[in-house]
Motif scaffolding. Structure first.
Motif, short mmCIF file in Angstrom:
data_model
loop_
_atom_site.label_atom_id
_atom_site.label_comp_id
_atom_site.label_asym_id
_atom_site.label_seq_id
_atom_site.Cartn_x
_atom_site.Cartn_y
_atom_site.Cartn_z
N SER A 81 9.96 22.20 -51.04
CA SER A 81 11.28 22.19 -50.42
C SER A 81 12.43 22.04 -51.41
N SER A 82 12.12 21.61 -52.64
CA SER A 82 13.16 21.45 -53.67
C SER A 82 12.46 21.33 -55.02
N GLY A 83 13.26 21.35 -56.07
CA GLY A 83 12.69 21.12 -57.39
C GLY A 83 12.05 19.74 -57.46
N THR A 150 8.01 16.59 -69.78
CA THR A 150 9.25 16.92 -70.46
C THR A 150 9.82 18.23 -69.90
N GLU A 151 10.91 18.71 -70.50
CA GLU A 151 11.57 19.94 -70.05
C GLU A 151 11.64 20.92 -71.22
N SER A 152 11.56 22.21 -70.93
CA SER A 152 11.59 23.20 -72.02
C SER A 152 12.97 23.23 -72.70
N VAL A 213 20.50 28.25 -51.78
CA VAL A 213 19.18 27.83 -51.33
C VAL A 213 18.73 26.60 -52.12
N THR A 214 17.95 25.73 -51.48
CA THR A 214 17.30 24.61 -52.17
C THR A 214 15.80 24.82 -52.04
N SER A 215 15.11 24.98 -53.17
CA SER A 215 13.66 25.18 -53.14
C SER A 215 13.08 24.87 -54.51
N GLY A 216 11.76 24.78 -54.56
CA GLY A 216 11.08 24.48 -55.82
C GLY A 216 9.74 25.17 -55.88
N THR A 321 26.03 21.76 -59.87
CA THR A 321 24.78 22.51 -59.93
C THR A 321 24.91 23.52 -61.05
N LEU A 322 23.97 24.46 -61.14
CA LEU A 322 24.00 25.42 -62.24
C LEU A 322 23.25 26.67 -61.84
N ALA A 323 23.36 27.68 -62.68
CA ALA A 323 22.51 28.87 -62.59
C ALA A 323 22.93 29.91 -61.56
#
Ligand SMILES: *Cc1c(COP(=O)(O)O)cnc(C)c1O
Length: 380
Positions: A81-83, A150-152, A213-216, A321-323
């Motif tokens: 439903s989200s990240g 971690t994150e890329s 949209v909110t999703s993951g 937010t971003l992107a």
């Protein structure tokens, strides 16, 4: 048999998907699926590919999970439903009460909070350390440690993780790895191919791409994704069919958007580097200087009035937010990093003058001109 009006409003002829070759996957906006008899119902439990109940599975949400797996080059994927719910499912797929996680200290704020507050309450402990020096990470490993997270590319200072080195360290100590690949996207970086066990995305960002949209999603081996999927089903963290459908639509233009946004961000980073009123530009260039991702972070000079800068940005709006396809800006100190103590922000380099730019698909010259104008006006 003739039907009364109350029955007639409900039971018309259904347009069966089998007989209609829709160019685009229809939205299966349904909470459940029907069966003609018990044999067909039993077929579902035997794994015949049928659907039962949308929290458990739905063609649109499956299409999103499969698209993410395909783009990341992983065997399996599942939508959430989200990240944050994708991250929760990934974490809970590999740790339980009593286990220990080592996470990067510059993790996305929501992930930081989830680990530090929510999961701590359930007996899952996390140590936050700087991944800039992996000796720190190795020193933090205990016999309860299960996962490195971690994150890329990190937020907002765009540190590029050395994923190969993190994987190597994890394998040396038989740990699993989880990488949030939201900022880079598989257009720039494919952590699964580098040996990472689980890769997650806030599909709210580049996968969706239109801020609607909110999703993951989470991808990995069939075994680990099977576990993540059961967390999503049993914790009720499924994405709605419509949001999954919108995200799948966004993914179709991911390559075009990333190409344009990366090109624009490189040009913006180069232009701002040359601007004497910009203290610092944070932007990860590739070896060929072509750019790596579409986020640019800058630190304005001390002389600039930061609020005047934001007011002078015209069509470039502040957005937490971003992107999206439109260029937006954010002020990390007062939004994403608000909860962090002042000393921690200082240590990370997140000062009052730091502005994060999510570069869109407008003409690069217009974006640059708008920033130059706002910088000028912030000084007067
Ligand atoms: C936005 C974001 C998240 C959280 O995603 P949601 O869809 O808001 O739950 C996680 N990680 C990163 C890097 C993000 O930018």
């Amino acid at each position: 048999m003739e039907k009364r009006f109350e029955t007639e409003v409900l039971h018309g002829e259904k347009k069966e998907q089998r007989s209609i070759a829709s160019k685009v996957t229809p939205i299966y906006q349904t909470s459940a699926f029907t069966f003609k008899d018990l044999d067909e119902l039993e077929g579902f439990y035997q794994g015949n590919g049928q659907y039962l109940y949308s929290r458990v599975g739905n063609p649109n949400t499956d299409e999103l999970g499969e698209a993410a797996a395909r783009l990341e080059g992983a065997p399996d994927g599942v939508a959430a439903s989200s990240g944050l719910s994708a991250i929760l499912a990934g974490v809970l797929a590999v740790v339980k009460s009593g286990d220990h996680i080592i996470a990067a200290d510059d993790l996305y704020g929501g992930s930081f909070h989830m680990l530090k507050e929510e999961l701590m309450d359930f007996g899952i402990e996390t140590s936050f350390v700087s991944f800039s020096n992996l000796d720190n990470v190795e020193k933090a490993i205990t016999d309860r440690t299960k996962l490195l997270f971690t994150e890329s590319i990190t937020n907002p200072l765009l540190r590029v993780e050395n994923i190969e080195a993190v994987v190597k360290l994890a394998k040396k100590h038989s740990l699993l790895t989880l990488v949030d690949n939201t900022f880079a996207t598989p257009y720039h970086c494919r952590p699964y191919a580098a040996g990472v066990d689980l890769v997650v995305h806030s599909a709210t960002k580049y996968f969706g791409g239109h801020s609607d949209v909110t999703s993951g999603v989470i991808v990995g081996t069939e075994e680990l994704i099977g576990r993540a999927r059961s967390k999503i089903v049993n914790l009720g963290a499924n994405v709605s069919p419509f949001e999954a459908w919108l995200t799948c639509r966004g993914i179709k233009t991911l390559a075009l958007r990333m190409k344009a946004q990366t090109e624009n961000s490189r040009k913006l980073a180069v232009a701002l580097k040359e601007n004497e009123h910009i203290e610092k530009v944070f932007y990860p260039f590739d070896e060929d200087q072509s750019g790596y991702g579409a986020m640019v972070t800058v630190e304005l000079s001390k002389a600039a009035d930061i609020n005047q800068f934001f007011r002078s940005l015209g069509w470039i709006k502040i957005a937490p937010t971003l992107a999206g396809v439109e260029t937006t800006v954010s002020h990390p100190l007062t939004t994403s990093h608000r909860a962090l103590p002042a000393e921690a922000c200082e240590a990370l380099g997140i000062t009052k003058g730091v502005v994060r730019v999510s570069v869109g698909i407008e003409h690069a010259d217009d974006i640059i001109a708008q920033f130059e104008k706002a910088i000028q006006q912030s000084l007067s």
